[in-house]
Design a protein around this motif. Structure first.
Motif, mmCIF file in Angstrom:
data_model
loop_
_atom_site.group_PDB
_atom_site.id
_atom_site.type_symbol
_atom_site.label_atom_id
_atom_site.label_comp_id
_atom_site.label_asym_id
_atom_site.label_seq_id
_atom_site.Cartn_x
_atom_site.Cartn_y
_atom_site.Cartn_z
ATOM 1 N N GLU A 1 0.976 -1.042 -0.043
ATOM 2 C CA GLU A 1 -0.018 0.169 0.067
ATOM 3 C C GLU A 1 0.775 1.163 0.149
ATOM 4 O O GLU A 1 1.755 1.353 0.830
ATOM 5 C CB GLU A 1 -0.846 -0.167 1.317
ATOM 6 N N GLN A 2 0.461 2.390 -0.823
ATOM 7 C CA GLN A 2 0.924 3.350 -1.039
ATOM 8 C C GLN A 2 0.126 4.685 -0.989
ATOM 9 O O GLN A 2 -0.897 4.392 -1.365
ATOM 10 C CB GLN A 2 2.202 3.305 -2.211
ATOM 11 N N SER A 3 0.874 5.822 -0.906
ATOM 12 C CA SER A 3 -0.215 6.930 -0.900
ATOM 13 C C SER A 3 -0.165 7.414 -2.517
ATOM 14 O O SER A 3 0.638 7.493 -3.068
ATOM 15 C CB SER A 3 0.452 7.822 -0.165
ATOM 16 N N LEU A 4 -1.569 7.403 -2.949
ATOM 17 C CA LEU A 4 -2.111 7.637 -4.228
ATOM 18 C C LEU A 4 -2.169 9.067 -4.137
ATOM 19 O O LEU A 4 -2.754 9.690 -3.163
ATOM 20 C CB LEU A 4 -3.204 6.612 -4.804
ATOM 21 N N LEU A 5 -2.185 9.689 -5.482
ATOM 22 C CA LEU A 5 -2.627 11.281 -5.546
ATOM 23 C C LEU A 5 -3.962 11.292 -5.351
ATOM 24 O O LEU A 5 -4.648 10.494 -5.648
ATOM 25 C CB LEU A 5 -2.028 11.473 -7.189
ATOM 26 N N GLU A 6 -4.525 12.436 -5.338
ATOM 27 C CA GLU A 6 -6.038 12.645 -5.480
ATOM 28 C C GLU A 6 -6.561 12.405 -6.779
ATOM 29 O O GLU A 6 -5.762 12.435 -7.708
ATOM 30 C CB GLU A 6 -6.347 14.218 -5.305
ATOM 31 N N PRO A 7 -7.629 11.566 -6.828
ATOM 32 C CA PRO A 7 -8.115 11.301 -8.239
ATOM 33 C C PRO A 7 -8.229 12.203 -9.269
ATOM 34 O O PRO A 7 -7.923 11.770 -10.241
ATOM 35 C CB PRO A 7 -9.828 10.716 -7.739
ATOM 36 N N GLU A 8 -8.540 13.230 -9.068
ATOM 37 C CA GLU A 8 -8.370 14.350 -10.111
ATOM 38 C C GLU A 8 -7.055 14.530 -10.684
ATOM 39 O O GLU A 8 -6.861 14.923 -11.895
ATOM 40 C CB GLU A 8 -9.228 15.775 -9.658
ATOM 41 N N THR A 9 -6.140 14.839 -9.617
ATOM 42 C CA THR A 9 -4.676 14.942 -10.143
ATOM 43 C C THR A 9 -4.192 13.840 -10.690
ATOM 44 O O THR A 9 -3.393 13.873 -11.953
ATOM 45 C CB THR A 9 -3.791 15.076 -8.706
ATOM 46 N N TYR A 10 -4.698 12.599 -10.267
ATOM 47 C CA TYR A 10 -4.171 11.274 -11.132
ATOM 48 C C TYR A 10 -4.788 11.202 -12.559
ATOM 49 O O TYR A 10 -4.040 11.147 -13.311
ATOM 50 C CB TYR A 10 -4.603 10.059 -10.123
ATOM 51 N N ALA B 1 -16.546 9.490 -17.680
ATOM 52 C CA ALA B 1 -15.453 8.588 -17.297
ATOM 53 C C ALA B 1 -15.371 8.401 -16.017
ATOM 54 O O ALA B 1 -14.974 7.195 -15.469
ATOM 55 C CB ALA B 1 -14.169 9.340 -17.804
ATOM 56 N N THR B 2 -15.914 9.088 -15.221
ATOM 57 C CA THR B 2 -15.769 9.085 -13.728
ATOM 58 C C THR B 2 -16.696 7.738 -13.332
ATOM 59 O O THR B 2 -16.589 7.281 -12.417
ATOM 60 C CB THR B 2 -16.056 10.292 -12.953
ATOM 61 N N GLU B 3 -18.092 8.146 -13.850
ATOM 62 C CA GLU B 3 -19.238 6.976 -13.837
ATOM 63 C C GLU B 3 -18.378 5.659 -14.038
ATOM 64 O O GLU B 3 -18.699 4.717 -13.502
ATOM 65 C CB GLU B 3 -20.198 7.470 -14.400
ATOM 66 N N ARG B 4 -17.985 5.621 -15.191
ATOM 67 C CA ARG B 4 -17.304 4.289 -15.622
ATOM 68 C C ARG B 4 -16.199 3.887 -14.815
ATOM 69 O O ARG B 4 -16.111 2.520 -14.356
ATOM 70 C CB ARG B 4 -16.680 4.431 -17.050
ATOM 71 N N VAL C 1 -11.456 6.995 -9.575
ATOM 72 C CA VAL C 1 -11.881 7.095 -8.126
ATOM 73 C C VAL C 1 -10.995 6.237 -7.477
ATOM 74 O O VAL C 1 -10.252 4.987 -7.796
ATOM 75 C CB VAL C 1 -13.190 6.260 -8.089
ATOM 76 N N ALA C 2 -10.661 6.602 -6.205
ATOM 77 C CA ALA C 2 -9.826 5.821 -5.195
ATOM 78 C C ALA C 2 -10.718 4.957 -4.541
ATOM 79 O O ALA C 2 -11.883 5.314 -3.895
ATOM 80 C CB ALA C 2 -9.012 6.605 -4.468
ATOM 81 N N ASP C 3 -10.141 3.643 -4.109
ATOM 82 C CA ASP C 3 -11.164 2.645 -3.357
ATOM 83 C C ASP C 3 -10.071 1.709 -2.867
ATOM 84 O O ASP C 3 -9.337 1.020 -3.567
ATOM 85 C CB ASP C 3 -12.317 2.055 -3.927
ATOM 86 N N ASP C 4 -10.022 1.330 -1.531
ATOM 87 C CA ASP C 4 -9.081 0.298 -1.027
ATOM 88 C C ASP C 4 -7.704 0.410 -1.506
ATOM 89 O O ASP C 4 -7.146 -0.780 -1.616
ATOM 90 C CB ASP C 4 -9.720 -1.047 -1.243
ATOM 91 N N GLY C 5 -7.294 1.359 -1.461
ATOM 92 C CA GLY C 5 -5.743 1.632 -1.731
ATOM 93 C C GLY C 5 -5.499 1.461 -3.167
ATOM 94 O O GLY C 5 -4.333 1.551 -3.682
ATOM 95 N N LEU C 6 -6.590 1.307 -4.192
ATOM 96 C CA LEU C 6 -6.321 1.186 -5.630
ATOM 97 C C LEU C 6 -6.863 2.514 -6.274
ATOM 98 O O LEU C 6 -8.040 3.124 -5.733
ATOM 99 C CB LEU C 6 -6.888 -0.173 -5.967
ATOM 100 N N MET C 7 -6.455 3.027 -7.371
ATOM 101 C CA MET C 7 -7.057 3.968 -8.353
ATOM 102 C C MET C 7 -7.540 3.279 -9.411
ATOM 103 O O MET C 7 -7.000 2.393 -10.159
ATOM 104 C CB MET C 7 -5.861 4.941 -8.539
ATOM 105 N N THR C 8 -9.104 3.336 -9.688
ATOM 106 C CA THR C 8 -9.602 2.999 -10.876
ATOM 107 C C THR C 8 -9.741 4.136 -11.833
ATOM 108 O O THR C 8 -10.438 5.159 -11.316
ATOM 109 C CB THR C 8 -10.801 2.176 -10.384
ATOM 110 N N CYS C 9 -9.400 3.917 -12.977
ATOM 111 C CA CYS C 9 -9.705 4.892 -13.949
ATOM 112 C C CYS C 9 -10.108 4.569 -15.278
ATOM 113 O O CYS C 9 -9.977 3.435 -15.811
ATOM 114 C CB CYS C 9 -8.380 5.909 -14.176
ATOM 115 N N SER C 10 -10.697 5.679 -16.090
ATOM 116 C CA SER C 10 -11.404 5.370 -17.174
ATOM 117 C C SER C 10 -11.087 6.440 -18.344
ATOM 118 O O SER C 10 -11.256 7.619 -17.658
ATOM 119 C CB SER C 10 -12.953 5.339 -17.054
ATOM 120 N N TRP C 11 -10.163 6.195 -19.238
ATOM 121 C CA TRP C 11 -9.708 7.066 -20.012
ATOM 122 C C TRP C 11 -10.638 7.059 -21.383
ATOM 123 O O TRP C 11 -10.964 5.977 -21.882
ATOM 124 C CB TRP C 11 -8.361 6.753 -20.437
#
Length: 142
Positions: free
Chosen positions: A10-19, A49-52, A118-128
């Motif tokens: 586990e590491q510290s991820l960026l804020e979702p918007e920055t990521y 994208a955020t909804e996905r 979106v960040a959840d449980d130490g993971l960042m999930t993204c839709s491009w």
């Protein structure tokens, strides 16, 4: 579709918007390296994208669904998904090493795009998401 990345320490991820912004910038750098125009940021695509990304975060595996984009009706569209605990540039590297993801990033028909995370449980999930004008066949969704 397999998950891009895997859970590690586990590491510290960026804020979702920055990521999301860093993912978008990284894919534009890859487009520029291929001699392509950079995608223009689309505020209209941020919400889908955020909804996905939200939907994918709750799923057991990452799977593409038919894209229905109000701001891109009739346009060709593409999506790359990721779920990982790594820096945005590592996701871009992984996408560029995957034929299907790379094809979306360097699709010369795409003109605009956005990323939602979106960040959840130490993971960042993204839709491009990206889209462009329909081709002569009437468009395609990938």
């Amino acid at each position: 579709m397999a998950t891009v990345g895997c859970a590690g320490p586990e590491q510290s991820l960026l804020e979702p918007e920055t990521y999301a912004q860093q993912l978008f910038e990284g894919t534009n750098e890859e487009r520029a390296a291929q001699g392509l125009d950079e995608l223009e940021w689309s505020d209209c695509l941020v919400e889908p994208a955020t909804e996905r990304a939200r939907d994918a975060a709750d799923a057991d595996s990452l799977e593409h669904q038919v894209l229905s984009l109000d701001c891109a009706e009739g346009a060709i569209a593409g999506e790359n998904l990721s779920r990982a605990d790594v820096e945005p540039q590592e996701i871009v590297n992984r996408w560029m090493n995957s034929a299907g993801h790379r094809a979306n990033i360097v699709n010369e028909d795409f003109a605009v795009g956005a990323v939602g995370c979106v960040a959840d449980d130490g993971l960042m999930t993204c839709s491009w998401l990206a889209h462009g004008e329909p081709d002569s066949d009437g468009g395609a969704i990938s």
